[in-house]
Design an enzyme around this catalytic site. Structure first.
Site, PDB file in Angstrom:
ATOM      1  N   GLY A 196       0.794  -1.217   0.000  1.00 45.84           N
ATOM      2  CA  GLY A 196       0.000   0.000   0.000  1.00 45.84           C
ATOM      3  C   GLY A 196       0.826   1.267   0.000  1.00 45.84           C
ATOM      4  O   GLY A 196       0.481   2.247  -0.669  1.00 45.84           O
ATOM      5  N   THR A 197       1.924   1.277   0.739  1.00 43.63           N
ATOM      6  CA  THR A 197       2.737   2.492   0.817  1.00 43.63           C
ATOM      7  C   THR A 197       3.311   2.857  -0.547  1.00 43.63           C
ATOM      8  O   THR A 197       3.225   4.017  -0.976  1.00 43.63           O
ATOM      9  CB  THR A 197       3.873   2.312   1.847  1.00 43.63           C
ATOM     10  OG1 THR A 197       3.303   2.178   3.150  1.00 43.63           O
ATOM     11  CG2 THR A 197       4.806   3.509   1.829  1.00 43.63           C
ATOM     12  N   ASN A 245      -8.441   4.345   8.540  1.00 43.43           N
ATOM     13  CA  ASN A 245      -7.883   3.192   9.230  1.00 43.43           C
ATOM     14  C   ASN A 245      -8.053   3.238  10.745  1.00 43.43           C
ATOM     15  O   ASN A 245      -7.911   2.215  11.411  1.00 43.43           O
ATOM     16  CB  ASN A 245      -6.388   3.065   8.896  1.00 43.43           C
ATOM     17  CG  ASN A 245      -5.631   4.361   9.121  1.00 43.43           C
ATOM     18  OD1 ASN A 245      -5.916   5.373   8.491  1.00 43.43           O
ATOM     19  ND2 ASN A 245      -4.665   4.339  10.023  1.00 43.43           N
ATOM     20  N   GLN A 253      -7.882  -0.049   3.481  1.00 44.26           N
ATOM     21  CA  GLN A 253      -8.810  -0.543   4.499  1.00 44.26           C
ATOM     22  C   GLN A 253     -10.194  -0.849   3.942  1.00 44.26           C
ATOM     23  O   GLN A 253     -11.067  -1.316   4.684  1.00 44.26           O
ATOM     24  CB  GLN A 253      -8.936   0.471   5.635  1.00 44.26           C
ATOM     25  CG  GLN A 253      -7.694   0.609   6.497  1.00 44.26           C
ATOM     26  CD  GLN A 253      -7.400  -0.617   7.327  1.00 44.26           C
ATOM     27  OE1 GLN A 253      -8.244  -1.487   7.509  1.00 44.26           O
ATOM     28  NE2 GLN A 253      -6.179  -0.703   7.832  1.00 44.26           N
ATOM     29  N   SER A 265      -3.408  -3.298  -0.662  1.00 41.36           N
ATOM     30  CA  SER A 265      -2.348  -4.075  -0.030  1.00 41.36           C
ATOM     31  C   SER A 265      -2.873  -5.451   0.352  1.00 41.36           C
ATOM     32  O   SER A 265      -3.897  -5.569   1.018  1.00 41.36           O
ATOM     33  CB  SER A 265      -1.835  -3.355   1.217  1.00 41.36           C
ATOM     34  OG  SER A 265      -0.746  -4.047   1.791  1.00 41.36           O
ATOM     35  N   HIS A 270      -1.860  -7.808   2.444  1.00 42.90           N
ATOM     36  CA  HIS A 270      -1.861  -8.314   3.819  1.00 42.90           C
ATOM     37  C   HIS A 270      -3.030  -7.782   4.642  1.00 42.90           C
ATOM     38  O   HIS A 270      -3.233  -8.221   5.779  1.00 42.90           O
ATOM     39  CB  HIS A 270      -0.528  -8.011   4.510  1.00 42.90           C
ATOM     40  CG  HIS A 270      -0.372  -6.611   5.004  1.00 42.90           C
ATOM     41  ND1 HIS A 270      -0.534  -6.263   6.331  1.00 42.90           N
ATOM     42  CD2 HIS A 270      -0.044  -5.467   4.371  1.00 42.90           C
ATOM     43  CE1 HIS A 270      -0.310  -4.976   6.480  1.00 42.90           C
ATOM     44  NE2 HIS A 270      -0.007  -4.460   5.313  1.00 42.90           N
ATOM     45  N   CYS A 314       1.171   1.764  11.490  1.00 42.52           N
ATOM     46  CA  CYS A 314       2.236   2.375  10.694  1.00 42.52           C
ATOM     47  C   CYS A 314       2.762   3.653  11.317  1.00 42.52           C
ATOM     48  O   CYS A 314       3.733   4.230  10.837  1.00 42.52           O
ATOM     49  CB  CYS A 314       1.729   2.655   9.283  1.00 42.52           C
ATOM     50  SG  CYS A 314       1.312   1.148   8.384  1.00 42.52           S
TER      51      CYS A 314
END
Length: 388
Positions: free
Chosen positions: A72-73, A150, A183, A203, A205, A330
């Site tokens: 995602g980042t 999030n 999310q 993302s 995960h 994060c």
């Protein structure tokens, strides 16, 4: 760690064992470099494209608009970094509830001469379209508003924002619109291909897939600032992680196979936990609109506990096997107070007294009750201790 006591799925979902085992097996079976033109390379390339097509099918977009990334980042960063290719500096607009992956890259752009404008949310954590429009300038090149927050689970009106930008800029240059969907995917229906959405970040995960792999949706080809071997049509150079991508593809397929049933289950869990905790003295539920919990994302509940620091309660719960979060994982290494909680008007004395509970399709009602029982038992004990 026992799955039954894990309530930090917004930080990372516990991966599906079968998906990881298949990905591990594929790391041996498809060991060639997808950019190589020999048989092993072609074999890996074919699997890569099969997974791209699978993801495109479940997400309702064209395969040519999906790019595999490290997560995602990176998917959040690519649209921002692409601005560095422009000869003239301008401005970007981001909401004041963005994930650190967006906030921090925007701050980095400021060092190169770009201006960053914040679009504030209301007291429910919603960024309204008219607010975004009011922040646009003639030189605005990019707008970023996340799909689901999030920390609170607030769902943003991204389609309305995209439409408002289109209407406002009719007849003149329109800024690109980016949304962090990390999310949202697998929790609420998402239309990545909706008109006006130019970029979206995902993302694996967060929906039971491997870590270190994600997706970038891009409506149109963009010149990436990241250069190298030209993989992913030049958008994301670097040898693709084929086994992890295979895990992503399987996780995406599994996730959307039962999306509606999963949503109903998650909402039932959230409603039960909210009901149990709301009757406890000194407990406040954050970001719940008048329409109720069904107007929020189904997997996240933000709760403030008067009279006790979040870190203390977090570790007390941990001793009983209940794993929760005090905010975005994060940003857990940064002790600053959550900007999101400040933005939605959480009382000053509760800013450092808030925990996030997040759960999954494997979470049960019994597990929710266990977590609530632990909170009810711990709060009076901890409050008495800290009054001494």
């Amino acid at each position: 760690m026992e799955v039954s006591k894990y309530f930090d799925y917004a930080a990372t979902s516990l991966p599906d064992k079968e998906i990881l085992e298949k990905a591990l097996a594929m790391s041996l079976e498809f060991s060639g470099n997808p950019s190589s033109v020999h048989q092993e390379g072609i074999k890996a390339k074919n699997l890569l494209e099969e997974m791209r097509n699978r993801c495109a099918k479940v997400l309702g977009v064209k395969a040519e608009n999906l790019y595999f990334t490290s997560g995602g980042t990176e998917s959040d960063h690519i649209p921002f970094l692409s601005l560095l290719n422009r000869p003239n500096k301008g401005s970007v607009v981001i909401s004041n509830i963005e994930h650190p992956a967006v906030r921090e890259i925007a701050e980095s752009l400021k060092k190169t001469g770009w201006k960053v404008i914040n679009a504030p949310c209301n007291n429910l954590g919603i960024v309204e379209p008219e607010t975004v429009i009011s922040k646009l300038q003639d030189d605005t090149a990019l707008v970023s508003v996340m799909t689901v927050n999030n920390e609170t689970g607030a769902i943003q009106p991204i389609y309305e924002i995209a439409a408002a930008i289109e209407s406002h800029c009719k007849g003149k240059r329109k800024p690109k619109f980016h949304t962090d969907c990390v999310q949202a995917i697998g929790k609420i229906p998402v239309q990545l291909g909706a008109k006006g959405i130019d970029f979206a970040a995902l993302s694996a995960h967060k929906f039971y897939g491997p870590r270190g792999v994600g997706l970038l949706y891009a409506a149109n080809q963009t010149e990436s600032f990241l250069k190298g071997g030209g993989q992913e049509k030049g958008m994301r150079s670097g040898t693709e992680n084929v086994p992890a991508i295979a895990g992503l593809g399987q996780a995406a397929k599994d996730m959307y196979a039962n999306l509606e049933a999963n949503r109903k289950h998650l909402f039932a869990l959230k409603e039960r936990l909210a009901e149990r905790l709301s009757i406890v003295e000194g407990v406040t539920l954050n970001g719940i609109p008048e329409e109720g919990i069904l107007a929020t994302a189904p997997h996240v509940l933000s709760v403030s506990f008067a009279g006790i620091r979040s870190e203390v309660l977090l570790h007390a719960l941990e001793e009983r096997g209940v794993y929760v979060s005090s905010g975005s994982a994060c940003s857990s290494n940064h002790p600053d107070i959550s900007g999101t909680l400040v933005a939605i008007g959480v009382k000053k004395e509760l800013l450092d007294a808030t925990l996030r509970f997040s759960f999954s399709v494997t979470t049960t009602t019994e597990e929710i009750d266990y977590a609530a029982d632990c909170v009810e038992a711990l709060l009076p004990q901890l409050r008495r201790f800290f009054r001494k």
